[in-house]
Each structure stands twice: as structure tokens, then as C-alpha cells.
Design a protein around this motif. Structure first.
Motif, PDB file in Angstrom:
ATOM      1  N   GLU A  61       0.828  -1.207   0.000  1.00  0.00           N
ATOM      2  CA  GLU A  61       0.000   0.000   0.000  1.00  0.00           C
ATOM      3  C   GLU A  61       0.863   1.257   0.000  1.00  0.00           C
ATOM      4  N   ARG A  62       1.986   1.215   0.689  1.00  0.00           N
ATOM      5  CA  ARG A  62       2.875   2.374   0.781  1.00  0.00           C
ATOM      6  C   ARG A  62       3.576   2.685  -0.541  1.00  0.00           C
ATOM      7  N   VAL A  63       3.728   1.692  -1.398  1.00  0.00           N
ATOM      8  CA  VAL A  63       4.409   1.905  -2.681  1.00  0.00           C
ATOM      9  C   VAL A  63       3.736   3.035  -3.454  1.00  0.00           C
ATOM     10  N   LEU A  64       2.438   3.148  -3.324  1.00  0.00           N
ATOM     11  CA  LEU A  64       1.691   4.125  -4.111  1.00  0.00           C
ATOM     12  C   LEU A  64       2.065   5.573  -3.802  1.00  0.00           C
ATOM     13  N   THR A  65       2.448   5.845  -2.565  1.00  0.00           N
ATOM     14  CA  THR A  65       2.718   7.228  -2.171  1.00  0.00           C
ATOM     15  C   THR A  65       4.177   7.487  -1.799  1.00  0.00           C
ATOM     16  N   ALA A  66       4.995   6.463  -1.801  1.00  0.00           N
ATOM     17  CA  ALA A  66       6.385   6.600  -1.349  1.00  0.00           C
ATOM     18  C   ALA A  66       7.238   7.361  -2.362  1.00  0.00           C
ATOM     19  N   ASP A  67       8.119   8.201  -1.826  1.00  0.00           N
ATOM     20  CA  ASP A  67       9.084   8.905  -2.663  1.00  0.00           C
ATOM     21  C   ASP A  67      10.435   8.206  -2.675  1.00  0.00           C
ATOM     22  N   GLN A  68      10.667   7.378  -1.675  1.00  0.00           N
ATOM     23  CA  GLN A  68      11.912   6.621  -1.604  1.00  0.00           C
ATOM     24  C   GLN A  68      11.651   5.273  -0.936  1.00  0.00           C
ATOM     25  N   LEU A  69      12.560   4.349  -1.146  1.00  0.00           N
ATOM     26  CA  LEU A  69      12.408   2.984  -0.651  1.00  0.00           C
ATOM     27  C   LEU A  69      12.165   2.951   0.867  1.00  0.00           C
ATOM     28  N   GLU A  70      12.839   3.802   1.587  1.00  0.00           N
ATOM     29  CA  GLU A  70      12.691   3.831   3.047  1.00  0.00           C
ATOM     30  C   GLU A  70      11.266   4.185   3.474  1.00  0.00           C
ATOM     31  N   ASP A  71      10.558   4.932   2.632  1.00  0.00           N
ATOM     32  CA  ASP A  71       9.169   5.275   2.930  1.00  0.00           C
ATOM     33  C   ASP A  71       8.273   4.041   2.901  1.00  0.00           C
ATOM     34  N   VAL A  72       8.650   3.055   2.119  1.00  0.00           N
ATOM     35  CA  VAL A  72       7.868   1.831   2.019  1.00  0.00           C
ATOM     36  C   VAL A  72       8.171   0.898   3.173  1.00  0.00           C
ATOM     37  N   LEU A  73       9.437   0.684   3.443  1.00  0.00           N
ATOM     38  CA  LEU A  73       9.850  -0.330   4.410  1.00  0.00           C
ATOM     39  C   LEU A  73      10.012   0.181   5.835  1.00  0.00           C
ATOM     40  N   GLY A  74       9.825   1.481   6.039  1.00  0.00           N
ATOM     41  CA  GLY A  74       9.955   2.041   7.376  1.00  0.00           C
ATOM     42  C   GLY A  74       8.875   1.519   8.296  1.00  0.00           C
ATOM     43  N   ALA A  75       8.953   1.905   9.550  1.00  0.00           N
ATOM     44  CA  ALA A  75       7.986   1.446  10.571  1.00  0.00           C
ATOM     45  C   ALA A  75       6.638   1.828  10.225  1.00  0.00           C
TER      46      ALA A  75
END
Length: 75
Positions: A61-75
Motif C-alpha cells: 500500500e505504501r508503494v503508491l505514495t512513497a518517494d523513496q524505498l525507506e518510505d515503504v519499508l519504514g515502521a
């Protein structure tokens, strides 16, 4: 075949199905991340491949709004 054996086989099928679904979810997420951010480091790939279904769903779900990889895999 005994009832015990039938239940044992059914449980094995269910577990195999769930494992296959999880592998498919991980594969899709890896593809999405690679398309969006480029080649993924091996530790990231390993983390995704070992994640549980709920975590994979949250990350996908985070992939859709993430600007960087860390935004997806972060807490």
C-alpha cells in the motif's frame, strides 16, 4: 484413508496454499519496488521475501505514495 490422514493432508494443502500466496505477494512487491526505485539491494530483497502477509500488504500500500524505498519499508 483415515480421518486423521485426511485432516493431515488438508492441513498440508492449506499451509502450502498460504505459503504460495505469500510468495506471490512478495514477488509482486519486489517487482513494484524495482520498477519504482530501480534494482534493490540484497538485504531488502531478503527482508521482503521473509516478511509475513500483513507486512507485505502494508508495504504494498505504501508503494503508491512513497518517494523513496525507506518510505515503504519504514515502521
Amino acid at each position: 484413508m483415515t480421518r486423521f490422514a485426511e485432516r493431515f493432508l488438508e492441513k498440508g494443502r492449506d499451509e502450502g496454499r498460504e505459503e504460495g500466496i505469500g510468495q506471490g505477494e512478495a514477488r509482486v512487491l519486489l517487482r513494484q519496488l524495482t520498477l519504482k526505485f530501480g534494482p534493490l539491494p540484497d538485504p531488502v530483497r531478503a527482508r521482503i521475501e521473509s516478511a509475513d502477509a500483513d507486512t507485505l500488504l502494508r508495504w504494498s500500500e505504501r508503494v503508491l505514495t512513497a518517494d523513496q524505498l525507506e518510505d515503504v519499508l519504514g515502521a
